[in-house]
Design an enzyme around this catalytic site. Sequence first.
Site, PDB file in Angstrom:
ATOM      1  N   ARG A  63       0.804  -1.217   0.000  1.00  0.00           N
ATOM      2  CA  ARG A  63       0.000   0.000   0.000  1.00  0.00           C
ATOM      3  C   ARG A  63       0.840   1.273   0.000  1.00  0.00           C
ATOM      4  O   ARG A  63       0.636   2.172  -0.822  1.00  0.00           O
ATOM      5  CB  ARG A  63      -0.897   0.036   1.255  1.00  0.00           C
ATOM      6  CG  ARG A  63      -2.108  -0.813   1.180  1.00  0.00           C
ATOM      7  CD  ARG A  63      -2.423  -1.394   2.544  1.00  0.00           C
ATOM      8  NE  ARG A  63      -1.513  -2.483   2.776  1.00  0.00           N
ATOM      9  CZ  ARG A  63      -1.786  -3.748   2.477  1.00  0.00           C
ATOM     10  NH1 ARG A  63      -2.965  -4.063   2.036  1.00  0.00           N
ATOM     11  NH2 ARG A  63      -0.885  -4.703   2.639  1.00  0.00           N
ATOM     12  N   THR A  64       1.803   1.365   0.924  1.00  0.00           N
ATOM     13  CA  THR A  64       2.511   2.629   1.114  1.00  0.00           C
ATOM     14  C   THR A  64       3.374   2.958  -0.100  1.00  0.00           C
ATOM     15  O   THR A  64       3.339   4.077  -0.616  1.00  0.00           O
ATOM     16  CB  THR A  64       3.370   2.565   2.401  1.00  0.00           C
ATOM     17  OG1 THR A  64       2.553   2.064   3.453  1.00  0.00           O
ATOM     18  CG2 THR A  64       3.899   3.922   2.780  1.00  0.00           C
ATOM     19  N   LYS A  91      24.960  -5.870  -0.599  1.00  0.00           N
ATOM     20  CA  LYS A  91      26.410  -6.118  -0.509  1.00  0.00           C
ATOM     21  C   LYS A  91      26.995  -5.513   0.767  1.00  0.00           C
ATOM     22  O   LYS A  91      28.204  -5.379   0.904  1.00  0.00           O
ATOM     23  CB  LYS A  91      27.113  -5.503  -1.723  1.00  0.00           C
ATOM     24  CG  LYS A  91      26.658  -6.065  -3.059  1.00  0.00           C
ATOM     25  CD  LYS A  91      27.339  -5.302  -4.192  1.00  0.00           C
ATOM     26  CE  LYS A  91      26.760  -5.678  -5.535  1.00  0.00           C
ATOM     27  NZ  LYS A  91      27.134  -4.709  -6.578  1.00  0.00           N
ATOM     28  N   ARG A 113      11.284   3.850   4.051  1.00  0.00           N
ATOM     29  CA  ARG A 113      10.785   2.885   5.041  1.00  0.00           C
ATOM     30  C   ARG A 113      11.968   2.020   5.466  1.00  0.00           C
ATOM     31  O   ARG A 113      12.729   1.552   4.620  1.00  0.00           O
ATOM     32  CB  ARG A 113       9.687   1.999   4.447  1.00  0.00           C
ATOM     33  CG  ARG A 113       9.343   0.840   5.369  1.00  0.00           C
ATOM     34  CD  ARG A 113       8.170   0.046   4.922  1.00  0.00           C
ATOM     35  NE  ARG A 113       6.933   0.762   5.164  1.00  0.00           N
ATOM     36  CZ  ARG A 113       5.729   0.189   5.071  1.00  0.00           C
ATOM     37  NH1 ARG A 113       5.609  -1.075   4.753  1.00  0.00           N
ATOM     38  NH2 ARG A 113       4.642   0.904   5.299  1.00  0.00           N
ATOM     39  N   HIS A 141       4.494   5.888  11.740  1.00  0.00           N
ATOM     40  CA  HIS A 141       4.051   5.718  10.345  1.00  0.00           C
ATOM     41  C   HIS A 141       3.070   6.878  10.092  1.00  0.00           C
ATOM     42  O   HIS A 141       1.860   6.696  10.077  1.00  0.00           O
ATOM     43  CB  HIS A 141       3.377   4.354  10.187  1.00  0.00           C
ATOM     44  CG  HIS A 141       3.125   3.928   8.775  1.00  0.00           C
ATOM     45  ND1 HIS A 141       3.259   4.762   7.681  1.00  0.00           N
ATOM     46  CD2 HIS A 141       2.744   2.724   8.268  1.00  0.00           C
ATOM     47  CE1 HIS A 141       2.962   4.090   6.580  1.00  0.00           C
ATOM     48  NE2 HIS A 141       2.649   2.852   6.907  1.00  0.00           N
TER      49      HIS A 141
HETATM   50  N1   CP Z   1      -0.320  -0.160   6.038  1.00  0.00           N
HETATM   51  C1   CP Z   1       0.879  -0.330   5.449  1.00  0.00           C
HETATM   52  O1   CP Z   1       1.863   0.310   5.779  1.00  0.00           O
HETATM   53  O2   CP Z   1       0.854  -1.285   4.475  1.00  0.00           O
HETATM   54  P1   CP Z   1       2.108  -1.729   3.580  1.00  0.00           P
HETATM   55  O3   CP Z   1       3.064  -2.447   4.500  1.00  0.00           O
HETATM   56  O4   CP Z   1       1.538  -2.623   2.508  1.00  0.00           O
HETATM   57  O5   CP Z   1       2.737  -0.501   3.005  1.00  0.00           O
END
Ligand code: CP
Length: 314
Positions: A63-64, A91, A113, A141
């Site tokens: 999603r993100t 590496k 992320r 998040h």
């Molecule tokens: N909710 C969320 O962060 O989903 P993803 O891990 O798919 O990005």
Amino acid sequence: MSIPGFSFAHKHLLGIEGLSRLDILHLLDLAEEAISVSRQVEKKKARLSGRTQINLFFEASTRTQSSFELAGKRLGADVMNMSVATSSVKKGETLIDTAITLNAMRPDIIVVRHHQAGAAHLLARKVDCAVVNAGDGAHEHPTQALLDALTMRRAKGRIEGLTVAICGDVLHSRVARSNIILLSALGARVRVVGPSTLMPTGIAQMGVEVHNNMRDGLRDADIVMMLRLQRERMQGAFIPSTREYFRFFGLDSDKLAYARPDAMVMHPGPMNRGVEIDSSVADGEQSLIREQVEMGVAVRMAVLEALSQNLPNA
Ligand code: CP
């Protein structure tokens, strides 16, 4: 409609912590405008035209990552998705060296992320461009909390005064932490619900009510937000078995009946059906889970747009 005369003064979006109530409302209002762009046939705006956005994901994401890519493209940016699986991270290159390398390519925005809490803050100190935290360990998040708030506000017409029950693996959840900070700032009453083994020590100091059973935790809740059991962050056994966990903490229609009759169900995804949520609820009439995904693109457009206004030569 964005707040007249208000300007978003942040270079980065590293967390909900550090944002004011007005910052949050400004981003939600910008996101409302972005929804209409996404619902048009012609989905392009030129706000990020000429800008370069790098999505740097050290952890899996559906999603993100995809919504940041769509958001950047809909605003006219050149978007590069950096695949860590095929990069020099494999590496042994460190986050810092990767960041310095990418910085030399003169991006305008890096979306990151990483499995380590604090990774986005560290990156922001090493690069010249804007940094957006797309999830750092169990820390924050922020865009998930913003999209959750937007979904709630559209479903209920307000955030202030809502009772929101955040249920499940609170201990390992960056989504819970960002939501607690945001919802408290906007005047919601926040409860956390789950087994004591999955509750962080001192969580009540964040101003939430703590419940260890679903009956009490969901009583009269307007919103029931389920969390995934985050096994990738667990070291040791936190629950006896997933079957037992579902029996006591999995959301099914019987447990949902403890909440208000018009309560809505949310889940940030990815879902473990039959572990924290039953399919009949996840796909049922009270579910907002698909709306959350749509709001994800709008919120990420809003964040990119707000940060772009503070880029050099904006
Ligand atoms: N909710 C969320 O962060 O989903 P993803 O891990 O798919 O990005």
